[in-house]
Design a protein around this motif. Structure first.
Motif, PDB file in Angstrom:
ATOM      1  N   PHE A  84       9.238   0.550   1.529  1.00  0.00           N
ATOM      2  CA  PHE A  84       9.895   0.828   0.253  1.00  0.00           C
ATOM      3  C   PHE A  84       9.603   2.299   0.017  1.00  0.00           C
ATOM      4  N   ALA A  85      10.624   3.136  -0.018  1.00  0.00           N
ATOM      5  CA  ALA A  85      10.424   4.591  -0.142  1.00  0.00           C
ATOM      6  C   ALA A  85      10.982   5.097  -1.460  1.00  0.00           C
ATOM      7  N   SER A  86      10.363   6.162  -1.946  1.00  0.00           N
ATOM      8  CA  SER A  86      10.783   6.790  -3.189  1.00  0.00           C
ATOM      9  C   SER A  86      10.494   8.281  -3.111  1.00  0.00           C
ATOM     10  N   ASP A  98       0.715  -4.689   7.161  1.00  0.00           N
ATOM     11  CA  ASP A  98       1.210  -3.729   8.158  1.00  0.00           C
ATOM     12  C   ASP A  98       0.469  -2.404   8.115  1.00  0.00           C
ATOM     13  N   LEU A  99      -0.554  -2.299   7.271  1.00  0.00           N
ATOM     14  CA  LEU A  99      -1.201  -1.004   7.049  1.00  0.00           C
ATOM     15  C   LEU A  99      -1.794  -0.416   8.324  1.00  0.00           C
ATOM     16  N   ASP A 100      -2.559  -1.192   9.075  1.00  0.00           N
ATOM     17  CA  ASP A 100      -3.162  -0.659  10.305  1.00  0.00           C
ATOM     18  C   ASP A 100      -2.101  -0.181  11.284  1.00  0.00           C
ATOM     19  N   GLY A 101      -1.046  -0.965  11.454  1.00  0.00           N
ATOM     20  CA  GLY A 101       0.044  -0.566  12.347  1.00  0.00           C
ATOM     21  C   GLY A 101       0.767   0.672  11.857  1.00  0.00           C
ATOM     22  N   ALA A 102       0.893   0.804  10.537  1.00  0.00           N
ATOM     23  CA  ALA A 102       1.550   1.979   9.959  1.00  0.00           C
ATOM     24  C   ALA A 102       0.727   3.230  10.217  1.00  0.00           C
ATOM     25  N   VAL A 103      -0.579   3.145   9.988  1.00  0.00           N
ATOM     26  CA  VAL A 103      -1.452   4.300  10.237  1.00  0.00           C
ATOM     27  C   VAL A 103      -1.391   4.680  11.714  1.00  0.00           C
ATOM     28  N   SER A 113       8.882  16.639  -6.312  1.00  0.00           N
ATOM     29  CA  SER A 113       7.998  17.419  -5.457  1.00  0.00           C
ATOM     30  C   SER A 113       7.689  16.803  -4.104  1.00  0.00           C
ATOM     31  N   THR A 114       7.727  15.480  -3.979  1.00  0.00           N
ATOM     32  CA  THR A 114       7.284  14.872  -2.727  1.00  0.00           C
ATOM     33  C   THR A 114       7.872  13.478  -2.560  1.00  0.00           C
ATOM     34  N   ASP A 115       7.410  12.783  -1.554  1.00  0.00           N
ATOM     35  CA  ASP A 115       7.889  11.430  -1.253  1.00  0.00           C
ATOM     36  C   ASP A 115       6.717  10.465  -1.199  1.00  0.00           C
ATOM     37  N   TYR A 116       7.014   9.214  -1.505  1.00  0.00           N
ATOM     38  CA  TYR A 116       6.054   8.120  -1.436  1.00  0.00           C
ATOM     39  C   TYR A 116       6.647   7.043  -0.543  1.00  0.00           C
ATOM     40  N   VAL A 117       5.823   6.457   0.312  1.00  0.00           N
ATOM     41  CA  VAL A 117       6.264   5.393   1.198  1.00  0.00           C
ATOM     42  C   VAL A 117       5.287   4.241   1.061  1.00  0.00           C
ATOM     43  N   LEU A 118       5.808   3.068   0.735  1.00  0.00           N
ATOM     44  CA  LEU A 118       4.990   1.870   0.615  1.00  0.00           C
ATOM     45  C   LEU A 118       5.238   0.967   1.810  1.00  0.00           C
ATOM     46  N   ARG A 131       0.869  -1.182   0.000  1.00  0.00           N
ATOM     47  CA  ARG A 131       0.000   0.000   0.000  1.00  0.00           C
ATOM     48  C   ARG A 131       0.899   1.222   0.000  1.00  0.00           C
ATOM     49  N   CYS A 132       0.441   2.284  -0.634  1.00  0.00           N
ATOM     50  CA  CYS A 132       1.292   3.442  -0.897  1.00  0.00           C
ATOM     51  C   CYS A 132       0.733   4.714  -0.270  1.00  0.00           C
ATOM     52  N   PHE A 133       1.580   5.404   0.487  1.00  0.00           N
ATOM     53  CA  PHE A 133       1.270   6.719   1.052  1.00  0.00           C
ATOM     54  C   PHE A 133       2.002   7.780   0.239  1.00  0.00           C
TER      55      PHE A 133
END
Length: 126
Positions: free
Chosen positions: A93-95, A109-114, A99-104, A62-64
């Motif tokens: 996995f970060a990129s 792990d999505l609930d724990g990440a949020v 203009s900005t950053d994306y973090v996958l 999932r990507c933020f």
């Protein structure tokens, strides 16, 4: 470090490995994708439904997207996201773009990440 707003992109994502120098398909407009041509391999990050079938595919990401835009001289932006995830034992996995950053993070792990990001003072939107 500043409080950030991270937007969770709708699609599930894949991280794909192709042989070095391999041509990768052009992503469909309107979605985040990343193509890295390195000496040892070609890496494509894209929505899962756009992953090339002939690639080695690591799915379930999932990507933020960080919504704010910062000057290159602003220090600690990505670290303010990665540190709480690391403390929670969440791999990433970060990129970065111009203009900005994306973090996958893995979907599992999505609930724990949020939870980790909001506890660190960030806002997560969907």
């Amino acid at each position: 470090m500043p409080a950030l707003t991270l937007h969770l992109l709708e699609s599930p994502y894949a991280v794909c490995r192709l042989p070095a120098g391999a041509a990768a398909p052009s992503p469909q407009p309107g979605s985040f994708s990343l193509l890295i041509q390195a000496v040892e391999e070609t890496t494509l990050v894209c929505p899962l439904d756009q992953a090339p079938s002939h690639a080695e595919i690591d799915s379930g990401w999932r990507c933020f997207r960080i919504l704010q835009v910062f000057d290159f001289s602003t220090a600690g932006i990505l670290a303010s996201v990665l540190a709480p995830l690391a403390r929670s034992g969440i791999g990433i996995f970060a990129s970065s773009t111009f203009s900005t950053d994306y973090v996958l993070v893995k979907a599992s792990d999505l609930d724990g990440a949020v939870e980790a990001l909001t506890a660190a003072g960030h806002t997560v939107t969907a």
